[in-house]
Design an enzyme around this catalytic site. Sequence first.
Site, PDB file in Angstrom:
ATOM      1  N   ASP A 133       1.475  33.967  43.482  1.00  0.00           N
ATOM      2  CA  ASP A 133       1.493  35.359  43.932  1.00  0.00           C
ATOM      3  C   ASP A 133       0.285  35.674  44.815  1.00  0.00           C
ATOM      4  O   ASP A 133       0.401  36.387  45.813  1.00  0.00           O
ATOM      5  CB  ASP A 133       1.504  36.305  42.718  1.00  0.00           C
ATOM      6  CG  ASP A 133       2.887  36.416  42.083  1.00  0.00           C
ATOM      7  OD1 ASP A 133       3.871  35.989  42.725  1.00  0.00           O
ATOM      8  OD2 ASP A 133       2.972  36.927  40.959  1.00  0.00           O
ATOM      9  N   ARG A 172       8.334  28.874  35.881  1.00  0.00           N
ATOM     10  CA  ARG A 172       8.136  29.276  34.479  1.00  0.00           C
ATOM     11  C   ARG A 172       8.890  30.563  34.216  1.00  0.00           C
ATOM     12  O   ARG A 172       8.819  31.507  35.005  1.00  0.00           O
ATOM     13  CB  ARG A 172       6.650  29.564  34.212  1.00  0.00           C
ATOM     14  CG  ARG A 172       5.789  28.376  34.116  1.00  0.00           C
ATOM     15  CD  ARG A 172       4.488  28.593  33.372  1.00  0.00           C
ATOM     16  NE  ARG A 172       3.846  29.884  33.467  1.00  0.00           N
ATOM     17  CZ  ARG A 172       2.802  30.248  32.741  1.00  0.00           C
ATOM     18  NH1 ARG A 172       2.291  29.409  31.849  1.00  0.00           N
ATOM     19  NH2 ARG A 172       2.252  31.424  32.882  1.00  0.00           N
ATOM     20  N   ASP A 217      -2.160  34.691  38.931  1.00  0.00           N
ATOM     21  CA  ASP A 217      -0.975  33.929  39.331  1.00  0.00           C
ATOM     22  C   ASP A 217      -1.213  33.339  40.721  1.00  0.00           C
ATOM     23  O   ASP A 217      -1.253  34.070  41.716  1.00  0.00           O
ATOM     24  CB  ASP A 217       0.258  34.844  39.327  1.00  0.00           C
ATOM     25  CG  ASP A 217       1.532  34.038  39.535  1.00  0.00           C
ATOM     26  OD1 ASP A 217       1.626  33.310  40.541  1.00  0.00           O
ATOM     27  OD2 ASP A 217       2.423  34.105  38.676  1.00  0.00           O
ATOM     28  N   THR A 267       8.995  33.363  28.311  1.00  0.00           N
ATOM     29  CA  THR A 267       8.737  32.232  27.402  1.00  0.00           C
ATOM     30  C   THR A 267       7.713  31.243  27.946  1.00  0.00           C
ATOM     31  O   THR A 267       7.206  30.400  27.201  1.00  0.00           O
ATOM     32  CB  THR A 267      10.035  31.446  27.158  1.00  0.00           C
ATOM     33  OG1 THR A 267      10.462  30.905  28.426  1.00  0.00           O
ATOM     34  CG2 THR A 267      11.131  32.332  26.602  1.00  0.00           C
TER      35      THR A 267
HETATM   36  C1  PRP Z   1       2.737  28.036  38.006  1.00  0.00           C
HETATM   37  C2  PRP Z   1       1.870  26.867  38.451  1.00  0.00           C
HETATM   38  C3  PRP Z   1       2.409  25.724  37.640  1.00  0.00           C
HETATM   39  C4  PRP Z   1       2.797  26.399  36.355  1.00  0.00           C
HETATM   40  C5  PRP Z   1       1.752  26.117  35.318  1.00  0.00           C
HETATM   41  O1  PRP Z   1       3.946  28.021  38.669  1.00  0.00           O
HETATM   42  O2  PRP Z   1       1.905  26.640  39.821  1.00  0.00           O
HETATM   43  O3  PRP Z   1       3.512  25.076  38.229  1.00  0.00           O
HETATM   44  O4  PRP Z   1       2.851  27.808  36.615  1.00  0.00           O
HETATM   45  O5  PRP Z   1       2.121  26.631  34.083  1.00  0.00           O
HETATM   46  P1  PRP Z   1       2.454  25.703  32.838  1.00  0.00           P
HETATM   47  O6  PRP Z   1       1.378  24.672  32.771  1.00  0.00           O
HETATM   48  O7  PRP Z   1       2.404  26.672  31.688  1.00  0.00           O
HETATM   49  O8  PRP Z   1       3.814  25.118  33.032  1.00  0.00           O
HETATM   50  P2  PRP Z   1       5.084  29.142  38.448  1.00  0.00           P
HETATM   51  O9  PRP Z   1       6.082  28.654  37.449  1.00  0.00           O
HETATM   52  O10 PRP Z   1       4.431  30.448  38.159  1.00  0.00           O
HETATM   53  O11 PRP Z   1       5.840  29.172  39.807  1.00  0.00           O
HETATM   54  P3  PRP Z   1       5.359  29.472  41.320  1.00  0.00           P
HETATM   55  O12 PRP Z   1       4.547  28.289  41.735  1.00  0.00           O
HETATM   56  O13 PRP Z   1       6.660  29.571  42.024  1.00  0.00           O
HETATM   57  O14 PRP Z   1       4.574  30.746  41.344  1.00  0.00           O
HETATM   58  N1  URA Z   2       0.442  29.917  36.507  1.00  0.00           N
HETATM   59  C1  URA Z   2      -0.474  30.587  37.235  1.00  0.00           C
HETATM   60  O1  URA Z   2      -0.297  30.772  38.452  1.00  0.00           O
HETATM   61  N2  URA Z   2      -1.576  31.043  36.594  1.00  0.00           N
HETATM   62  C2  URA Z   2      -1.805  30.844  35.290  1.00  0.00           C
HETATM   63  O2  URA Z   2      -2.842  31.282  34.775  1.00  0.00           O
HETATM   64  C3  URA Z   2      -0.833  30.142  34.556  1.00  0.00           C
HETATM   65  C4  URA Z   2       0.280  29.687  35.185  1.00  0.00           C
END
Ligand code: PRP
Ligand code: URA
Length: 207
Positions: A201, A102, A198, A106
């Site tokens: 993280d 993400r 997150d 945005t």
């Molecule tokens: C997080 C999570 C989902 C996404 C959800 O991943 O693991 O894939 O956000 O958000 P959405 O429903 O608004 O699309 P992120 O993009 O933060 O990446 P990561 O897993 O590498 O931390």
């Molecule tokens: N991704 C995350 O890891 N946490 C949230 O709350 C939304 C997106």
Amino acid sequence: MSVHVVEHPLVHDALVTLRDARTQPEVFRRMAVRISLLLAAEATRDLPASPVTVQTPLAPAEGRRVSADVVVVPVLRAGLGMLDAILELIPGARVGHIGLQRDEATAIASKYYTKLPRDLSESFVLMIDPMLATGGSAVAAIDLLTAAGARTLRIICIVAAPEGVALVEQHHPEVAIYTPVVDRELNPHKYIVPGLGDFGDRLYGTT
Ligand code: PRP
Ligand code: URA
């Protein structure tokens, strides 16, 4: 109705530890595995199985063996925290990977990696991603999986938001979502509230 809310007390016990801001990555990872095992058991309740007979030390016994081709697809990176749990339950599963990230400003997900097993049309596909927030990542991942032939597809997540559930239902009403909870809302940064922060993280200590 595509949402299956899993009420098992052990699921919710693990979830509250994941939510707790004091939980450090070591325990967070353990709880992610524990809750994923329990959620996967629920999401595979009707997995096709065939009758078999084995010989116990005393007599033949009838039983069932899973006969479905199961494909597990973690959405990178946070979905990797759930993968070992699924493979513990279904060691013969094939594994695909979808990398989505993400944008911090945005919240729109962009794809950076895809590697899927061949021929998903007869497979029981489990997509694993702990957070279903706006639903943008989930819809993008489901689009890729259906384009690759997947027909029986379920999502396992750990926290969902109403917006994410609605988006998946709008684009893919045939896809069932297994989650312990649908939280209250998204904040202006598109994080789930109360959520757990997150996930990636917290799993990897990158905060
Ligand atoms: C997080 C999570 C989902 C996404 C959800 O991943 O693991 O894939 O956000 O958000 P959405 O429903 O608004 O699309 P992120 O993009 O933060 O990446 P990561 O897993 O590498 O931390
Ligand atoms: N991704 C995350 O890891 N946490 C949230 O709350 C939304 C997106």
